[in-house]
Design an enzyme around this catalytic site. Structure first.
Site, short mmCIF file in Angstrom:
data_model
loop_
_atom_site.label_atom_id
_atom_site.label_comp_id
_atom_site.label_asym_id
_atom_site.label_seq_id
_atom_site.Cartn_x
_atom_site.Cartn_y
_atom_site.Cartn_z
N ALA A 9 11.09 -6.35 -4.16
CA ALA A 9 11.97 -6.00 -5.29
C ALA A 9 11.60 -4.66 -5.90
CB ALA A 9 11.91 -7.09 -6.36
N GLY A 11 10.47 -0.43 -5.84
CA GLY A 11 11.15 0.77 -5.35
C GLY A 11 10.95 1.00 -3.87
N ASP A 34 9.01 -11.26 -3.40
CA ASP A 34 8.45 -10.58 -4.56
C ASP A 34 8.29 -11.63 -5.65
OD1 ASP A 34 8.08 -8.75 -6.93
OD2 ASP A 34 8.55 -7.23 -5.41
N ARG A 87 -4.36 7.93 -6.98
CA ARG A 87 -4.23 6.62 -6.34
C ARG A 87 -5.39 5.69 -6.71
NH1 ARG A 87 -2.23 10.18 -2.25
NH2 ARG A 87 -0.08 9.72 -1.66
N ILE A 117 0.69 -0.97 2.58
CA ILE A 117 1.28 0.21 1.95
C ILE A 117 0.70 0.41 0.54
CG2 ILE A 117 3.47 1.17 1.08
CD1 ILE A 117 4.80 -0.71 3.29
N ASN A 119 -1.29 1.14 -2.59
CA ASN A 119 -2.41 2.04 -2.88
C ASN A 119 -3.43 1.39 -3.82
OD1 ASN A 119 -2.02 4.52 -1.46
ND2 ASN A 119 -0.19 4.86 -2.69
N HIS A 177 -5.92 8.19 3.06
CA HIS A 177 -4.58 8.30 2.45
C HIS A 177 -4.67 8.65 0.97
CE1 HIS A 177 -0.31 7.77 2.03
NE2 HIS A 177 -0.42 6.74 1.23
#
Length: 311
Positions: A9, A11, A34, A87, A117, A119, A177
């Site tokens: 849900a 972005g 979610d 991050r 994904i 962070n 990353h």
């Protein structure tokens, strides 16, 4: 193939779900989860798009119903960066979210390929590995930190700067990353040469591209659309590998031979077991060698944070 998106849900999750609904192989199942009650509605919304991909949405505290039978799980759940944050500032919230979700993956889909994904990826992947080890189901070939956003940014920025066809530009990005741990190997790009000043400036822009978006959105979010695209590219590559397609290569943050750090982003060959081979990233320029050696203390500290979080 069944793909589960956790954090669907948000972005990134909604952008990723939209892309997967349009691009997954015919007959696939897309499972969206979610904690937010809007999630089943996101699935209904997507289900009106005319592709042969079935979409189901799940919400609430327990993601298990969304995970049963999943071949690939992509985890984007968590809070996003705001201006002034890096991050690592997300460490107070996101690690607990990742830990809980990966525990559910271990129970419901222990053989799934899991792409992280959320962070800070340098740390959350280490957390996921420790959780899977505790559950007795860890397979280093099946856990990935999704660093594809660094790759697509590098490819886009280089193509723009050098007037190249972006479809033909390939850039390996190694390390981690976040910040200085992101190292694009600009010296290896075919058909493009850079002055020392250009290398330094381009490397810095790629490393700081996430901040560029956070600041441009003026408190309204972080890189969600480009991250959705990057995660879709990586997720589709995982599926191609599972289906036996040859020569599927992406960069990802994985447990390799430990030469530099326990986890390290580099090119990998994907296949039916996830990582089939961790590939050599080739010869580094003097600038790249120095940058790589300079990042390792930061990267190792990020990883150690994750290990200690689960202990």
């Amino acid at each position: 193939m069944k793909v589960a998106v956790l954090g669907a849900a948000g972005g990134i999750g909604q952008a990723l779900a939209l892309l997967l609904k349009n691009r997954l192989p015919a007959g696939s199942e897309l499972s969206l989860y979610d904690i937010a009650p809007v999630t089943p509605g996101v699935a209904v919304d997507l289900s009106h798009i005319p592709t042969d991909v079935k979409v189901k949405g799940f919400c609430g505290e327990d993601p298990s119903p969304a995970l049963v039978g999943a071949d690939v799980v992509l985890i984007s759940a968590g809070v996003a960066r705001k201006p002034g944050m890096d991050r690592s500032d997300l460490f107070n919230i996101n690690p607990g979210i990742v830990k809980n979700l990966v525990e559910k993956c271990a129970a419901s889909c222990p053989k799934a390929l899991i792409g992280i994904i959320t962070n800070p990826v340098n740390t959350t992947v280490a957390i996921a590995a420790e959780v899977l080890k505790k559950a007795g189901v860890y397979d280093k070939r099946r856990l990935f930190g999704v660093t594809t956003l660094d790759v697509i940014r590098a490819e886009t920025f280089v193509a723009d700067a050098k007037g190249l066809n972006v479809d033909k530009v390939r850039v390996n990005v190694i390390g981690g990353h976040s910040g200085v741990t992101i190292l694009p190997l600009l010296s290896q790009i075919e058909g493009a040469s850079f002055s020392a000043e250009e290398v330094a400036a381009m490397t810095k822009r790629i490393q700081n591209a996430g901040t560029e978006v956070v600041e441009a959105k003026a408190g309204g979010g972080s890189a969600t659309l480009s991250m959705g695209q990057a995660a879709c590219r990586f997720g589709l590559s995982l599926i191609k590998g599972l289906q036996g397609e040859a020569n599927v290569i992406e960069c990802a943050y994985v447990e390799g031979d430990g030469k530099h750090a326990t986890f390290f982003a580099q090119p990998i060959l994907l296949g039916k077991n996830g990582v089939e081979t961790v590939l050599d990233y080739g010869k580094l320029s003097a600038f790249e060698q120095e940058a790589m050696e300079g990042m390792l203390a930061t990267l190792k500290a990020d990883i150690q944070l994750g290990v200690e979080f689960v202990k």
